[in-house]
Design a protein around this motif. Structure first.
Motif, short mmCIF file in Angstrom:
data_model
loop_
_atom_site.label_atom_id
_atom_site.label_comp_id
_atom_site.label_asym_id
_atom_site.label_seq_id
_atom_site.Cartn_x
_atom_site.Cartn_y
_atom_site.Cartn_z
N PRO A 17 -0.13 32.98 17.56
CA PRO A 17 -0.05 31.60 16.79
C PRO A 17 0.08 30.46 17.66
O PRO A 17 -0.25 29.52 17.38
CB PRO A 17 0.87 31.99 15.60
CG PRO A 17 1.81 32.93 16.01
CD PRO A 17 0.81 33.82 17.03
N GLY A 18 0.98 30.72 18.72
CA GLY A 18 0.84 29.65 19.57
C GLY A 18 -0.14 28.99 20.25
O GLY A 18 -0.28 27.90 20.75
N THR A 19 -1.06 30.08 20.75
CA THR A 19 -2.33 29.22 21.30
C THR A 19 -3.03 28.60 20.39
O THR A 19 -3.55 27.56 20.76
CB THR A 19 -2.92 30.61 21.85
OG1 THR A 19 -2.24 31.45 22.73
CG2 THR A 19 -4.35 30.36 22.61
N VAL A 24 -5.22 23.16 18.36
CA VAL A 24 -5.36 22.38 17.40
C VAL A 24 -4.80 20.98 17.62
O VAL A 24 -5.11 19.91 17.59
CB VAL A 24 -4.69 22.99 16.02
CG1 VAL A 24 -4.58 21.83 14.92
CG2 VAL A 24 -5.43 24.00 15.47
N LEU A 25 -3.33 21.07 18.50
CA LEU A 25 -2.68 19.69 18.67
C LEU A 25 -3.54 19.16 19.98
O LEU A 25 -3.57 17.95 19.81
CB LEU A 25 -1.36 20.24 19.38
CG LEU A 25 -0.50 20.57 18.53
CD1 LEU A 25 0.90 20.73 18.89
CD2 LEU A 25 -0.07 19.25 17.05
N LEU A 26 -4.09 19.96 20.73
CA LEU A 26 -5.04 19.39 21.76
C LEU A 26 -6.30 18.83 21.18
O LEU A 26 -6.66 17.37 21.77
CB LEU A 26 -5.38 20.46 22.86
CG LEU A 26 -6.03 19.83 24.07
CD1 LEU A 26 -5.59 18.95 24.70
CD2 LEU A 26 -6.79 21.13 24.63
#
Length: 105
Positions: A17-19, A24-26
């Motif tokens: 989930p971190g990737t 999404v943030l990028l």
């Protein structure tokens, strides 16, 4: 004789989930940057800001006059080719399953 083995190999990569969150943030950061770069958003800083004191007293946020363009969404009549699907009723033989009583007593 057909060979049951294939030479095609499928590799499935699993990401945590971190990737996904980082991607999404990028994307959000890039979209906000594009909105400012293209002039869709503009910000006029009318008052300079100040950092708060070390004792976390005081400080002021800058006043920002934010201008954004309006997005107009609507419809218009246009002729396009649309495929038509037609159904017909036909009589066909379908398999049936039943239970027959042999007359046992």
């Amino acid at each position: 004789m057909s060979d049951y083995r294939t030479t095609d190999t499928v590799v499935v990569k699993r990401r945590g989930p971190g990737t996904t969150i980082a991607i999404v943030l990028l994307i959000i950061v890039v979209m906000v940057g594009l909105l400012f770069a293209t002039g869709f958003w503009s910000a006029n800083v009318t008052k300079s800001g100040a950092l708060p004191e070390v004792s976390v007293k005081g400080g002021a946020l800058p006043k920002v006059d934010m201008d954004s363009k309006e997005v107009v969404v609507g419809t218009s009549k246009t002729k396009v080719e649309v495929p038509k699907v037609k159904t017909e009723t036909e009589t066909v033989d379908v398999p049936t399953i039943g239970v027959k009583d042999n007359g046992e007593k």
